[in-house]
Design a protein around this motif. Sequence first.
Motif, PDB file in Angstrom:
ATOM      1  N   MET A 143      -7.227  -8.229   2.960  1.00 36.74           N
ATOM      2  CA  MET A 143      -6.649  -9.024   1.902  1.00 36.74           C
ATOM      3  C   MET A 143      -5.311  -8.743   2.099  1.00 36.74           C
ATOM      4  N   LEU A 144      -4.400  -9.685   1.614  1.00 39.24           N
ATOM      5  CA  LEU A 144      -2.878  -9.461   1.838  1.00 39.24           C
ATOM      6  C   LEU A 144      -2.167  -9.596   0.311  1.00 39.24           C
ATOM      7  N   GLU A 145      -1.451  -8.469   0.218  1.00 41.40           N
ATOM      8  CA  GLU A 145      -0.635  -8.507  -1.304  1.00 41.40           C
ATOM      9  C   GLU A 145       0.802  -8.767  -1.051  1.00 41.40           C
ATOM     10  N   LYS A 146       1.631 -10.080  -1.246  1.00 44.12           N
ATOM     11  CA  LYS A 146       2.805 -10.273  -1.177  1.00 44.12           C
ATOM     12  C   LYS A 146       3.723  -9.781  -1.957  1.00 44.12           C
ATOM     13  N   ASP A 147       4.867  -9.147  -1.900  1.00 44.26           N
ATOM     14  CA  ASP A 147       5.909  -8.565  -2.550  1.00 44.26           C
ATOM     15  C   ASP A 147       6.532  -9.619  -3.278  1.00 44.26           C
ATOM     16  N   PRO A 148       6.426  -9.526  -4.614  1.00 42.09           N
ATOM     17  CA  PRO A 148       7.332 -10.901  -5.469  1.00 42.09           C
ATOM     18  C   PRO A 148       8.710 -10.685  -5.243  1.00 42.09           C
ATOM     19  N   VAL A 149       9.299  -9.724  -4.732  1.00 49.91           N
ATOM     20  CA  VAL A 149      10.698  -9.851  -4.370  1.00 49.91           C
ATOM     21  C   VAL A 149      11.089 -10.353  -3.078  1.00 49.91           C
ATOM     22  N   THR A 150      10.616  -9.439  -2.005  1.00 52.10           N
ATOM     23  CA  THR A 150      10.625  -9.908  -0.529  1.00 52.10           C
ATOM     24  C   THR A 150       9.819 -10.675   0.130  1.00 52.10           C
ATOM     25  N   GLY A 151       8.633 -10.966  -0.465  1.00 53.14           N
ATOM     26  CA  GLY A 151       7.537 -11.729   0.003  1.00 53.14           C
ATOM     27  C   GLY A 151       7.063 -11.086   1.369  1.00 53.14           C
ATOM     28  N   TRP A 152       7.279  -9.905   1.783  1.00 53.99           N
ATOM     29  CA  TRP A 152       6.704  -9.011   2.721  1.00 53.99           C
ATOM     30  C   TRP A 152       5.330  -8.938   2.274  1.00 53.99           C
ATOM     31  N   ALA A 153       4.139  -8.870   3.334  1.00 54.83           N
ATOM     32  CA  ALA A 153       2.866  -8.601   3.149  1.00 54.83           C
ATOM     33  C   ALA A 153       2.532  -7.171   3.188  1.00 54.83           C
ATOM     34  N   ILE A 154       1.875  -6.807   2.315  1.00 55.69           N
ATOM     35  CA  ILE A 154       0.914  -5.454   2.269  1.00 55.69           C
ATOM     36  C   ILE A 154      -0.602  -5.965   2.468  1.00 55.69           C
ATOM     37  N   ALA A 155      -1.159  -5.155   3.432  1.00 53.75           N
ATOM     38  CA  ALA A 155      -2.665  -5.395   3.840  1.00 53.75           C
ATOM     39  C   ALA A 155      -3.366  -4.317   3.034  1.00 53.75           C
ATOM     40  N   HIS A 156      -4.492  -5.014   2.307  1.00 52.63           N
ATOM     41  CA  HIS A 156      -5.164  -3.983   1.723  1.00 52.63           C
ATOM     42  C   HIS A 156      -6.674  -4.007   2.347  1.00 52.63           C
ATOM     43  N   TRP A 157      -7.525  -2.993   2.600  1.00 51.40           N
ATOM     44  CA  TRP A 157      -8.773  -3.225   3.501  1.00 51.40           C
ATOM     45  C   TRP A 157      -9.794  -2.621   2.627  1.00 51.40           C
ATOM     46  N   PHE A 158     -11.008  -3.030   2.355  1.00 50.40           N
ATOM     47  CA  PHE A 158     -12.314  -2.500   1.536  1.00 50.40           C
ATOM     48  C   PHE A 158     -13.395  -2.407   2.748  1.00 50.40           C
ATOM     49  N   CYS A 159     -14.128  -1.564   2.424  1.00 50.01           N
ATOM     50  CA  CYS A 159     -15.261  -1.715   3.153  1.00 50.01           C
ATOM     51  C   CYS A 159     -16.449  -2.590   2.657  1.00 50.01           C
ATOM     52  N   LYS A 160     -17.586  -2.729   3.432  1.00 52.15           N
ATOM     53  CA  LYS A 160     -18.615  -3.840   2.813  1.00 52.15           C
ATOM     54  C   LYS A 160     -19.069  -3.582   1.697  1.00 52.15           C
ATOM     55  N   ARG A 161     -19.156  -2.018   1.272  1.00 53.81           N
ATOM     56  CA  ARG A 161     -19.818  -1.717   0.063  1.00 53.81           C
ATOM     57  C   ARG A 161     -18.795  -1.808  -1.086  1.00 53.81           C
ATOM     58  N   HIS A 162     -17.728  -2.069  -0.982  1.00 54.68           N
ATOM     59  CA  HIS A 162     -16.924  -2.313  -2.204  1.00 54.68           C
ATOM     60  C   HIS A 162     -16.361  -3.915  -2.205  1.00 54.68           C
ATOM     61  N   ARG A 163     -17.377  -4.619  -1.557  1.00 51.95           N
ATOM     62  CA  ARG A 163     -16.865  -6.375  -1.609  1.00 51.95           C
ATOM     63  C   ARG A 163     -16.573  -6.724  -3.025  1.00 51.95           C
ATOM     64  N   ASP A 164     -17.325  -6.412  -3.894  1.00 49.10           N
ATOM     65  CA  ASP A 164     -17.277  -6.820  -5.352  1.00 49.10           C
ATOM     66  C   ASP A 164     -15.748  -6.489  -5.940  1.00 49.10           C
ATOM     67  N   HIS A 165     -15.400  -5.202  -5.410  1.00 52.60           N
ATOM     68  CA  HIS A 165     -13.805  -4.987  -5.963  1.00 52.60           C
ATOM     69  C   HIS A 165     -12.918  -5.595  -5.191  1.00 52.60           C
ATOM     70  N   ALA A 166     -13.118  -5.915  -3.930  1.00 58.00           N
ATOM     71  CA  ALA A 166     -12.132  -6.305  -3.119  1.00 58.00           C
ATOM     72  C   ALA A 166     -11.992  -8.019  -3.571  1.00 58.00           C
ATOM     73  N   ASP A 167     -13.273  -8.496  -4.200  1.00 60.01           N
ATOM     74  CA  ASP A 167     -13.037 -10.038  -4.649  1.00 60.01           C
ATOM     75  C   ASP A 167     -12.328  -9.733  -5.845  1.00 60.01           C
ATOM     76  N   ARG A 168     -12.456  -8.912  -6.962  1.00 54.04           N
ATOM     77  CA  ARG A 168     -11.846  -8.774  -7.985  1.00 54.04           C
ATOM     78  C   ARG A 168     -10.142  -8.607  -7.837  1.00 54.04           C
ATOM     79  N   VAL A 169      -9.834  -7.790  -6.903  1.00 56.12           N
ATOM     80  CA  VAL A 169      -8.394  -7.657  -6.709  1.00 56.12           C
ATOM     81  C   VAL A 169      -7.880  -8.751  -6.095  1.00 56.12           C
ATOM     82  N   ASN A 170      -8.575  -9.411  -5.148  1.00 55.16           N
ATOM     83  CA  ASN A 170      -8.094 -10.833  -4.383  1.00 55.16           C
ATOM     84  C   ASN A 170      -7.911 -11.560  -5.541  1.00 55.16           C
ATOM     85  N   GLU A 171      -8.629 -11.867  -6.622  1.00 63.70           N
ATOM     86  CA  GLU A 171      -8.312 -12.916  -7.890  1.00 63.70           C
ATOM     87  C   GLU A 171      -7.186 -12.445  -8.358  1.00 63.70           C
ATOM     88  N   GLN A 172      -6.939 -10.953  -8.719  1.00 66.01           N
ATOM     89  CA  GLN A 172      -5.902 -10.797  -9.302  1.00 66.01           C
ATOM     90  C   GLN A 172      -4.640 -11.037  -8.764  1.00 66.01           C
TER      91      GLN A 172
END
Length: 108
Positions: free
Chosen positions: A1-30
């Motif tokens: 999943m990518l988080e874009k910086d609101p000032v520069t637009g640069w992307a920061i990658a976040h990785w989650f293992c399969k055990r934390h898929r529900d947390h990854a979905d929640r962060v992606n929605e946020q």
Amino acid sequence: MLEKDPVTGWAIAHWFCKRHRDHADRVNEQLRAQNEAAPAPLPNKGGLLPCYFKADWEKVYRHYAGRFWGPPTHGLCADDWPTPGRAPVVKKARMRLVLGGHDLDDTP
């Protein structure tokens, strides 16, 4: 999943293992609204040759980078790119002297 910086637009990658898929979905929605509102990414490399040499740089870059390459939103020349965290500098027009109305050889 990518988080874009609101000032520069640069992307920061976040990785989650399969055990934390529900947390990854929640962060992606946020991050969805922030990522949609983020500006086009500021270039952080290249752009120096167009500052010094005149050429059809878009054609050159497209030839060597491939057909899927496209010019950056902020232009090819690094001098035209904004600096992160600073307001864009407005380029001022050059002043020129325009002579008109009378001939310089005619003196009263």
